[in-house]
Design a protein around this motif. Structure first.
Motif, PDB file in Angstrom:
ATOM      1  N   GLN A 288       0.826  -1.203   0.000  1.00  0.00           N
ATOM      2  CA  GLN A 288       0.000   0.000   0.000  1.00  0.00           C
ATOM      3  C   GLN A 288       0.859   1.251   0.000  1.00  0.00           C
ATOM      4  OE1 GLN A 288      -0.958  -0.807   4.614  1.00  0.00           O
ATOM      5  NE2 GLN A 288      -2.283   0.754   3.755  1.00  0.00           N
ATOM      6  N   VAL A 289       0.307   2.311  -0.583  1.00  0.00           N
ATOM      7  CA  VAL A 289       0.858   3.662  -0.485  1.00  0.00           C
ATOM      8  C   VAL A 289      -0.252   4.541   0.064  1.00  0.00           C
ATOM      9  CG1 VAL A 289       1.749   5.665  -1.733  1.00  0.00           C
ATOM     10  CG2 VAL A 289       2.516   3.370  -2.374  1.00  0.00           C
ATOM     11  N   GLU A 290       0.032   5.201   1.188  1.00  0.00           N
ATOM     12  CA  GLU A 290      -0.923   6.121   1.817  1.00  0.00           C
ATOM     13  C   GLU A 290      -0.228   7.471   1.946  1.00  0.00           C
ATOM     14  OE1 GLU A 290      -3.922   5.013   2.506  1.00  0.00           O
ATOM     15  OE2 GLU A 290      -3.617   2.841   2.446  1.00  0.00           O
ATOM     16  N   SER A 291      -0.842   8.514   1.431  1.00  0.00           N
ATOM     17  CA  SER A 291      -0.201   9.823   1.452  1.00  0.00           C
ATOM     18  C   SER A 291      -1.210  10.899   1.840  1.00  0.00           C
ATOM     19  CB  SER A 291       0.394  10.138   0.076  1.00  0.00           C
ATOM     20  OG  SER A 291       1.168  11.310   0.112  1.00  0.00           O
ATOM     21  N   GLY A 292      -0.716  11.867   2.566  1.00  0.00           N
ATOM     22  CA  GLY A 292      -1.574  12.934   3.076  1.00  0.00           C
ATOM     23  C   GLY A 292      -1.505  12.965   4.582  1.00  0.00           C
ATOM     24  N   CYS A 293      -2.664  12.959   5.233  1.00  0.00           N
ATOM     25  CA  CYS A 293      -2.689  13.012   6.692  1.00  0.00           C
ATOM     26  C   CYS A 293      -2.294  11.660   7.285  1.00  0.00           C
ATOM     27  CB  CYS A 293      -4.075  13.417   7.184  1.00  0.00           C
ATOM     28  SG  CYS A 293      -4.124  13.715   8.969  1.00  0.00           S
ATOM     29  N   LEU A 294      -1.356  11.688   8.218  1.00  0.00           N
ATOM     30  CA  LEU A 294      -0.889  10.468   8.878  1.00  0.00           C
ATOM     31  C   LEU A 294      -1.435  10.354  10.295  1.00  0.00           C
ATOM     32  CD1 LEU A 294       2.879  10.474   7.743  1.00  0.00           C
ATOM     33  CD2 LEU A 294       0.902   9.422   6.619  1.00  0.00           C
ATOM     34  N   SER A 295      -2.577  10.987  10.534  1.00  0.00           N
ATOM     35  CA  SER A 295      -3.196  10.972  11.862  1.00  0.00           C
ATOM     36  C   SER A 295      -4.702  10.942  11.701  1.00  0.00           C
ATOM     37  CB  SER A 295      -2.764  12.222  12.642  1.00  0.00           C
ATOM     38  OG  SER A 295      -3.502  12.363  13.823  1.00  0.00           O
ATOM     39  N   ILE A 296      -5.400  10.237  12.597  1.00  0.00           N
ATOM     40  CA  ILE A 296      -6.853  10.117  12.455  1.00  0.00           C
ATOM     41  C   ILE A 296      -7.589  11.401  12.850  1.00  0.00           C
ATOM     42  CG2 ILE A 296      -6.912   7.609  12.742  1.00  0.00           C
ATOM     43  CD1 ILE A 296      -7.759   8.044  15.636  1.00  0.00           C
ATOM     44  N   ASP A 297      -6.919  12.310  13.554  1.00  0.00           N
ATOM     45  CA  ASP A 297      -7.609  13.530  13.979  1.00  0.00           C
ATOM     46  C   ASP A 297      -7.295  14.727  13.090  1.00  0.00           C
ATOM     47  OD1 ASP A 297      -5.022  14.097  14.646  1.00  0.00           O
ATOM     48  OD2 ASP A 297      -5.415  14.567  16.764  1.00  0.00           O
ATOM     49  N   ASP A 298      -6.726  14.442  11.877  1.00  0.00           N
ATOM     50  CA  ASP A 298      -6.436  15.506  10.924  1.00  0.00           C
ATOM     51  C   ASP A 298      -5.523  16.574  11.518  1.00  0.00           C
ATOM     52  OD1 ASP A 298      -6.661  16.476   8.326  1.00  0.00           O
ATOM     53  OD2 ASP A 298      -8.252  17.887   8.866  1.00  0.00           O
ATOM     54  N   SER A 299      -4.605  16.144  12.394  1.00  0.00           N
ATOM     55  CA  SER A 299      -3.655  17.085  12.995  1.00  0.00           C
ATOM     56  C   SER A 299      -2.557  17.418  11.990  1.00  0.00           C
ATOM     57  CB  SER A 299      -3.042  16.482  14.262  1.00  0.00           C
ATOM     58  OG  SER A 299      -2.278  15.336  13.941  1.00  0.00           O
ATOM     59  N   GLU A 300      -1.597  18.211  12.400  1.00  0.00           N
ATOM     60  CA  GLU A 300      -0.557  18.671  11.479  1.00  0.00           C
ATOM     61  C   GLU A 300       0.543  17.621  11.318  1.00  0.00           C
ATOM     62  OE1 GLU A 300       0.725  22.464  12.895  1.00  0.00           O
ATOM     63  OE2 GLU A 300      -1.132  23.457  12.325  1.00  0.00           O
ATOM     64  N   THR A 301       0.158  16.421  10.911  1.00  0.00           N
ATOM     65  CA  THR A 301       1.114  15.349  10.645  1.00  0.00           C
ATOM     66  C   THR A 301       0.822  14.801   9.261  1.00  0.00           C
ATOM     67  OG1 THR A 301       1.094  14.773  13.010  1.00  0.00           O
ATOM     68  CG2 THR A 301       2.117  13.199  11.518  1.00  0.00           C
ATOM     69  N   TYR A 302       1.524  15.340   8.261  1.00  0.00           N
ATOM     70  CA  TYR A 302       1.310  14.961   6.874  1.00  0.00           C
ATOM     71  C   TYR A 302       2.581  14.347   6.304  1.00  0.00           C
ATOM     72  CZ  TYR A 302      -3.233  17.232   6.668  1.00  0.00           C
ATOM     73  OH  TYR A 302      -4.549  17.560   6.871  1.00  0.00           O
ATOM     74  N   GLY A 303       2.408  13.415   5.392  1.00  0.00           N
ATOM     75  CA  GLY A 303       3.564  12.762   4.798  1.00  0.00           C
ATOM     76  C   GLY A 303       3.145  11.562   3.978  1.00  0.00           C
ATOM     77  N   THR A 304       4.029  10.574   3.900  1.00  0.00           N
ATOM     78  CA  THR A 304       3.808   9.391   3.073  1.00  0.00           C
ATOM     79  C   THR A 304       4.115   8.120   3.860  1.00  0.00           C
ATOM     80  OG1 THR A 304       4.353  10.608   1.046  1.00  0.00           O
ATOM     81  CG2 THR A 304       4.483   8.210   0.940  1.00  0.00           C
ATOM     82  N   PHE A 305       3.246   7.135   3.723  1.00  0.00           N
ATOM     83  CA  PHE A 305       3.413   5.817   4.342  1.00  0.00           C
ATOM     84  C   PHE A 305       3.408   4.786   3.226  1.00  0.00           C
ATOM     85  CE2 PHE A 305       1.528   1.826   5.647  1.00  0.00           C
ATOM     86  CZ  PHE A 305       2.005   1.567   6.922  1.00  0.00           C
ATOM     87  N   VAL A 306       4.419   3.898   3.224  1.00  0.00           N
ATOM     88  CA  VAL A 306       4.498   2.835   2.220  1.00  0.00           C
ATOM     89  C   VAL A 306       4.733   1.510   2.940  1.00  0.00           C
ATOM     90  CG1 VAL A 306       5.619   2.012   0.122  1.00  0.00           C
ATOM     91  CG2 VAL A 306       5.534   4.468   0.596  1.00  0.00           C
ATOM     92  N   GLY A 307       3.971   0.483   2.581  1.00  0.00           N
ATOM     93  CA  GLY A 307       4.123  -0.821   3.215  1.00  0.00           C
ATOM     94  C   GLY A 307       4.232  -1.942   2.200  1.00  0.00           C
ATOM     95  N   ILE A 308       5.118  -2.904   2.465  1.00  0.00           N
ATOM     96  CA  ILE A 308       5.251  -4.128   1.680  1.00  0.00           C
ATOM     97  C   ILE A 308       5.092  -5.287   2.656  1.00  0.00           C
ATOM     98  CG2 ILE A 308       6.776  -5.579   0.269  1.00  0.00           C
ATOM     99  CD1 ILE A 308       6.229  -3.125  -1.275  1.00  0.00           C
ATOM    100  N   TYR A 309       4.123  -6.159   2.418  1.00  0.00           N
ATOM    101  CA  TYR A 309       3.820  -7.243   3.355  1.00  0.00           C
ATOM    102  C   TYR A 309       3.901  -8.585   2.610  1.00  0.00           C
ATOM    103  CZ  TYR A 309       1.655  -2.931   4.986  1.00  0.00           C
ATOM    104  OH  TYR A 309       1.417  -1.616   5.294  1.00  0.00           O
ATOM    105  N   ASP A 310       4.972  -9.311   2.845  1.00  0.00           N
ATOM    106  CA  ASP A 310       5.242 -10.573   2.150  1.00  0.00           C
ATOM    107  C   ASP A 310       4.777 -11.732   3.021  1.00  0.00           C
ATOM    108  OD1 ASP A 310       6.244 -12.741   0.816  1.00  0.00           O
ATOM    109  OD2 ASP A 310       8.345 -12.120   0.874  1.00  0.00           O
ATOM    110  N   GLY A 311       3.612 -12.267   2.685  1.00  0.00           N
ATOM    111  CA  GLY A 311       3.029 -13.334   3.493  1.00  0.00           C
ATOM    112  C   GLY A 311       3.644 -14.693   3.220  1.00  0.00           C
ATOM    113  N   HIS A 312       3.476 -15.609   4.165  1.00  0.00           N
ATOM    114  CA  HIS A 312       3.902 -16.994   3.976  1.00  0.00           C
ATOM    115  C   HIS A 312       2.918 -17.912   4.697  1.00  0.00           C
ATOM    116  CE1 HIS A 312       6.373 -15.171   7.294  1.00  0.00           C
ATOM    117  NE2 HIS A 312       5.807 -16.162   7.965  1.00  0.00           N
TER     118      HIS A 312
END
Length: 400
Positions: free
Chosen positions: A64-88
């Motif tokens: 996943q790529v998530e960009s914009g607000c990195l907080s559930i309360d829409d506070s001043e924490t903006y940026g980018t989150f990227v995740g790679i999840y390799d299951g087994h």
């Protein structure tokens, strides 16, 4: 009127792969056979490219790529989150992470009103505990869920700071420009937890001095208890809690000696770096890519071509190498269907995150629209454990 409504419903319910094949844009990604890709998108700090190729009968990689607000309360924490999840062992854990980890990170970021190592650690811990709850609920009807797990690689960019957190053997590699030569060098950002690495084997022996068989060489491959190669993960509850390492779990997953403390860990390795103007891009990928390409080879491929399609280009290069190792043509490899394809290569997931200097250095309080892209277009079978658990709690499964 009724006819128009029915046509709209048919379009919405059409199989996902068909929608992607006939789409003229890659707003949400496109599907070509076993390959899913989004050639170029915009994130808070620049642009990104994603690609996934499936080898297993059920895709075990999620991203996943998530960009914009990195907080559930829409506070001043903006940026980018990227995740790679390799299951087994199955797709359930990686799917669970893909639906829960980012939410937990936003929640703890809101609690602390900032992004930090502690926020990331708590998000990993909450995700691990959440999946443990799934296993406990499903144990009586499907005990094999205890033997499903996932590596977890996360990059967070916030206020010019780069956080890299990892469990398992996925890898993040930075492309850094050397101004004096014009070269772009590969710098590995993530610490890997695979017992094929001697230092990881030593770590396991130091953590479990009472068990001389904690790491075993089996068929020329080092494995924890002769079973699994990674020493850290989300899930794999059968090697963390003794109550799930017994019947009715399949005998091949049960360890002979009782254990009182977890054999595997869910504690991520986390590094923190201040991004510099000469930092060009970050490649995140599951180990399916790194089995076939070196860090520098991957960086060179990205650097020497246009940004658009970078992730797809890396996947193609890895598949070409996989074909070469089997002395077959790349065109023939592509004809092999999922399931059988796993004998030639693993699921491969790649995200390339480009860093634009003027955007990386801007304040994390600058508000931008939220962007959410899930790699591979998650298509959960109706009776999958992950789906059942999410529905039972009233959650929605987002598909792109």
């Amino acid at each position: 009127m009724l006819s128009a409504v029915m046509n709209l419903l048919r379009a919405c319910l059409r199989p996902k792969a068909d929608r992607y094949v006939h789409s003229s844009s890659d707003t949400c990604g496109r599907q070509e056979g076993l390959l899913w890709y989004k050639d170029l998108g915009q994130h808070f700090n620049g642009e990104f490219s994603m690609a996934v190729v499936q080898a297993n009968n059920l895709l075990e990689d999620q991203s996943q790529v998530e960009s914009g607000c990195l907080s559930i309360d829409d506070s001043e924490t903006y940026g980018t989150f990227v995740g790679i999840y390799d299951g087994h062992g199955g797709p359930e854990t990686s799917r669970f992470i893909n639906e829960h980890l980012f939410y937990h990170l936003k929640k703890f970021a809101a609690d602390q009103q900032t992004m930090s190592v502690d926020v990331i650690k708590k998000a990993f811990q909450a995700t691990e505990e959440g999946f443990l709850s799934v296993v406990a609920r499903q144990w009586a009807v499907k005990p094999q869920i205890a033997a499903v797990g996932s590596c977890c690689l996360v990059v967070v960019i916030c206020g010019g700071t780069l956080y890299v957190a990892n469990l398992g053997d996925s890898r993040a590699v930075l492309g850094r420009l050397v101004k004096s030569t014009g070269e772009v060098l590969a710098i590995q950002l993530s610490a890997e937890h695979n017992v094929s690495i001697e230092s990881v084997r030593q770590e396991m022996h130091s953590l479990h001095p009472e068990d001389p068989q904690i790491v075993v060489l089996k068929h020329n491959v080092w494995r924890v208890k002769g079973i699994i190669q990674v020493s850290r993960s989300i899930g794999d509850v059968y090697l963390k809690t003794a109550e799930f390492n017994k019947e009715p779990l399949h005998a091949k997953f049960r360890v002979r000696e009782p254990f009182k403390k977890p054999i595997l860990s869910a504690e991520p390795s986390i590094s923190v770096t201040q991004l510099q103007p000469h930092d060009q891009f970050i490649i995140l990928a599951s180990d399916g890519l790194w089995e076939h390409l070196s860090n520098q080879d991957a960086v060179d491929i990205v650097q020497n071509h246009p940004r658009s399609g970078s992730a797809r280009r890396l996947v193609k290069a890895a598949l070409q190498e996989a074909a070469k190792k089997r002395e077959m043509r790349y065109s023939d490899l592509k004809k092999i269907d999922r399931g059988v394809r796993r004998h030639f290569h693993d699921d491969i997931t790649v995200t390339v995150v480009f860093l634009d200097t003027n955007l990386v250095s801007r304040s994390s309080s600058v508000k931008t629209p939220n962007i959410s892209v899930k790699g591979g277009g998650i298509n959960l079978p109706a009776r999958s454990l992950a789906t059942t658990d999410l529905m039972s709690r009233g959650s929605s499964v987002r598909t792109l």
